[in-house]
Design a protein around this motif. Structure first.
Motif, PDB file in Angstrom:
ATOM      1  N   THR A  65     -23.113  37.464  18.441  1.00  0.00           N
ATOM      2  CA  THR A  65     -24.069  37.198  19.505  1.00  0.00           C
ATOM      3  C   THR A  65     -23.772  38.142  20.672  1.00  0.00           C
ATOM      4  O   THR A  65     -22.702  38.746  20.734  1.00  0.00           O
ATOM      5  CB  THR A  65     -23.988  35.734  19.991  1.00  0.00           C
ATOM      6  OG1 THR A  65     -22.657  35.475  20.483  1.00  0.00           O
ATOM      7  CG2 THR A  65     -24.298  34.773  18.859  1.00  0.00           C
ATOM      8  N   ASN A  68     -25.930  44.112  20.993  1.00  0.00           N
ATOM      9  CA  ASN A  68     -26.195  44.503  19.617  1.00  0.00           C
ATOM     10  C   ASN A  68     -24.982  45.180  18.985  1.00  0.00           C
ATOM     11  O   ASN A  68     -24.320  46.018  19.597  1.00  0.00           O
ATOM     12  CB  ASN A  68     -27.385  45.470  19.574  1.00  0.00           C
ATOM     13  CG  ASN A  68     -27.751  45.869  18.159  1.00  0.00           C
ATOM     14  OD1 ASN A  68     -27.990  45.016  17.311  1.00  0.00           O
ATOM     15  ND2 ASN A  68     -27.797  47.165  17.900  1.00  0.00           N
ATOM     16  N   SER A 102     -19.941  41.617  22.794  1.00  0.00           N
ATOM     17  CA  SER A 102     -20.396  40.931  21.585  1.00  0.00           C
ATOM     18  C   SER A 102     -19.367  39.889  21.164  1.00  0.00           C
ATOM     19  O   SER A 102     -18.163  40.148  21.225  1.00  0.00           O
ATOM     20  CB  SER A 102     -20.608  41.931  20.445  1.00  0.00           C
ATOM     21  OG  SER A 102     -21.511  42.951  20.829  1.00  0.00           O
ATOM     22  N   ASN A 105     -18.345  33.447  17.089  1.00  0.00           N
ATOM     23  CA  ASN A 105     -17.799  32.095  17.171  1.00  0.00           C
ATOM     24  C   ASN A 105     -17.183  31.703  15.832  1.00  0.00           C
ATOM     25  O   ASN A 105     -17.718  32.034  14.763  1.00  0.00           O
ATOM     26  CB  ASN A 105     -18.894  31.100  17.560  1.00  0.00           C
ATOM     27  CG  ASN A 105     -19.384  31.297  18.978  1.00  0.00           C
ATOM     28  OD1 ASN A 105     -18.589  31.493  19.895  1.00  0.00           O
ATOM     29  ND2 ASN A 105     -20.697  31.267  19.171  1.00  0.00           N
ATOM     30  N   LYS A 171     -13.245  31.626  19.312  1.00  0.00           N
ATOM     31  CA  LYS A 171     -14.186  32.731  19.562  1.00  0.00           C
ATOM     32  C   LYS A 171     -13.461  34.057  19.692  1.00  0.00           C
ATOM     33  O   LYS A 171     -12.343  34.116  20.202  1.00  0.00           O
ATOM     34  CB  LYS A 171     -15.003  32.471  20.840  1.00  0.00           C
ATOM     35  CG  LYS A 171     -16.077  33.507  21.116  1.00  0.00           C
ATOM     36  CD  LYS A 171     -16.990  33.096  22.270  1.00  0.00           C
ATOM     37  CE  LYS A 171     -16.296  33.117  23.609  1.00  0.00           C
ATOM     38  NZ  LYS A 171     -17.238  32.900  24.746  1.00  0.00           N
TER      39      LYS A 171
END
Length: 226
Positions: A65, A68, A102, A105, A171
């Motif tokens: 996420t 990009n 970026s 998770n 994460k």
């Protein structure tokens, strides 16, 4: 006999010290370098085959996420460079947009993450988040491991980095202020904590001490730990 007892005492002290240090600081993060050579992927994790381990070979998006992430093969000058010896697809953060942020998770009880970090640069940063907070891993915080951080695309510039924590990793955040942060063969796994190893060492020492004491009673005078 004195040498044997001295070794036993030193080992016990070291194990107890490790156990106490681990209990006192649950936020410990250990970072090492070194992986398993692979003919096509460069280097992979020594834990890749461990029970429950998961490896993301970047052949597809594992669920990043934020900024990009480009998935590439080979080297595109000025944009991204393949980790040394890696002819497979890899991930690149910072190729399409800079600065880049970026994240990936994770769910599970993973306290280890490893990745093949290509052409290490000072502007590449990995943040490992676990129950104790964020842990920054870059050339500034681990200068003796992440070296040389000069974007070297040769055999010395790419490293397989192993990161250990004492609680579940939730994460991973990849940051790059310039082009780019390239990596591959990302492995997460649950491995024994330092406290577990300390308890195991103490257990083995205890068994060894009992066996040695019994043997001494049969073959000669008993001894005592002083």
């Amino acid at each position: 006999m004195k040498n044997v007892m001295s070794s036993l005492k030193l080992a016990m002290v070291a194990s107890i010290g490790l156990l106490m240090a681990t209990a006192a600081d649950a936020a410990i993060v250990n970072v090492t370098s070194g992986g398993v050579a692979d003919a096509t992927a460069g280097q992979t994790s020594v834990f890749a085959g461990a029970a429950g381990a998961v490896t993301y070979d970047m052949s597809s998006d594992p669920g990043f996420t934020g900024s990009n992430v480009v998935f590439a093969t080979g080297t595109d000058p000025g944009l991204n460079a393949a980790p040394y010896g890696d002819s497979t697809q890899y991930a690149s953060v910072g190729t399409s947009v800079i600065p880049a942020n970026s994240s990936l998770n994770l769910s599970g009880n993973y306290n280890y993450v490893g990745l093949y970090w290509g052409s290490v640069d000072t502007y590449n940063t990995l943040i490992v988040t676990d129950a104790t907070g964020d842990h920054v891993v870059n050339a500034a915080t681990y200068s003796s491991i992440l070296t040389p951080a000069i974007g070297d695309q040769g055999p010395n510039g790419s490293l397989y980095i192993n990161i250990f924590t004492n609680s579940a990793i939730t994460k991973l955040t990849f940051l790059s202020d310039q082009r780019a942060f390239e990596f591959d063969n990302l492995t997460v796994a649950a491995v024994p904590e330092a406290s577990t190893w300390a308890m195991m060492i103490l257990g083995f020492l205890g068994l060894g001490f009992i066996g040695y004491r019994r043997s001494s009673r049969v073959s000669g005078p008993a001894f005592r730990l002083v």
